[in-house]
Design an enzyme around this catalytic site. Sequence first.
Site, mmCIF file in Angstrom:
data_model
loop_
_atom_site.group_PDB
_atom_site.id
_atom_site.type_symbol
_atom_site.label_atom_id
_atom_site.label_comp_id
_atom_site.label_asym_id
_atom_site.label_seq_id
_atom_site.Cartn_x
_atom_site.Cartn_y
_atom_site.Cartn_z
ATOM 1 N N GLY A 46 0.841 -1.195 0.000
ATOM 2 C CA GLY A 46 0.000 0.000 0.000
ATOM 3 C C GLY A 46 0.873 1.241 0.000
ATOM 4 O O GLY A 46 2.013 1.217 0.460
ATOM 5 N N GLN A 51 2.988 9.877 1.225
ATOM 6 C CA GLN A 51 4.263 9.138 1.200
ATOM 7 C C GLN A 51 5.091 9.465 -0.040
ATOM 8 O O GLN A 51 6.272 9.104 -0.103
ATOM 9 C CB GLN A 51 4.008 7.630 1.268
ATOM 10 C CG GLN A 51 3.403 7.197 2.613
ATOM 11 C CD GLN A 51 3.206 5.704 2.652
ATOM 12 O OE1 GLN A 51 2.210 5.198 2.151
ATOM 13 N NE2 GLN A 51 4.156 4.984 3.230
ATOM 14 N N HIS A 133 -4.876 1.175 7.289
ATOM 15 C CA HIS A 133 -3.526 1.739 7.396
ATOM 16 C C HIS A 133 -3.341 2.898 6.403
ATOM 17 O O HIS A 133 -2.856 3.972 6.769
ATOM 18 C CB HIS A 133 -2.505 0.616 7.132
ATOM 19 C CG HIS A 133 -1.073 1.046 7.140
ATOM 20 N ND1 HIS A 133 -0.156 0.539 8.036
ATOM 21 C CD2 HIS A 133 -0.384 1.921 6.345
ATOM 22 C CE1 HIS A 133 1.027 1.112 7.795
ATOM 23 N NE2 HIS A 133 0.920 1.933 6.771
ATOM 24 N N HIS A 137 -3.003 7.308 6.822
ATOM 25 C CA HIS A 137 -2.001 8.213 6.240
ATOM 26 C C HIS A 137 -2.657 9.506 5.739
ATOM 27 O O HIS A 137 -2.047 10.577 5.795
ATOM 28 C CB HIS A 137 -1.313 7.554 5.031
ATOM 29 C CG HIS A 137 -0.156 6.675 5.380
ATOM 30 N ND1 HIS A 137 0.994 7.145 5.963
ATOM 31 C CD2 HIS A 137 0.040 5.347 5.208
ATOM 32 C CE1 HIS A 137 1.848 6.149 6.125
ATOM 33 N NE2 HIS A 137 1.288 5.036 5.684
HETATM 34 NI NI NI Z 1 2.163 3.158 5.632
#
Ligand code: NI
Length: 157
Positions: A46, A51, A133, A137
């Site tokens: 993922g 990110q 998850h 983020h």
């Molecule tokens: Ni992560």
Amino acid sequence: MAIRNIVKKGDEVLTKRCRPVEKFDAKLAALLDDMLQTMYKAEGVGLAAPQVGLLRRIAVIDITEEHNDPIELINPEIIKSSGRQREIEGCLSCPDQWGYVKRPMKVVCRAQDRKGDWYEYKAEGFLARAICHELDHLDGQLFVDKVDEFVRPEDME
Ligand code: NI
């Protein structure tokens, strides 16, 4: 397609709330392709937009070894969740950190695809965990802040 740089823990971009996507254009499609390639190359399951340094509500997931079942979540929300699981998680932004996190066992996620069409996605087990998850983020939360027990990297072999 291009491989993007993955931002690591300590960078402020990972702690901020992301803004919704409003334009479903060629630029978005290129970003999604880049995010998938970047995730596959890093051997992750993922990846969320912060990110790669972008504060937008976008995440990609693919839990298959063959990399043939990509899920694209744009402006996603969890609209239903049930049950409970506690399993080990890791994150491409937190190298060599692993630990147990509690998550729902099943979720229903509502999201837009790259064309802007809304759809509902049902997931359970590992996939439900991956969705939770990645959605964290988008609200500036990292799994390490939810870990109730860390696992040493040498025990992950
Ligand atoms: Ni992560």
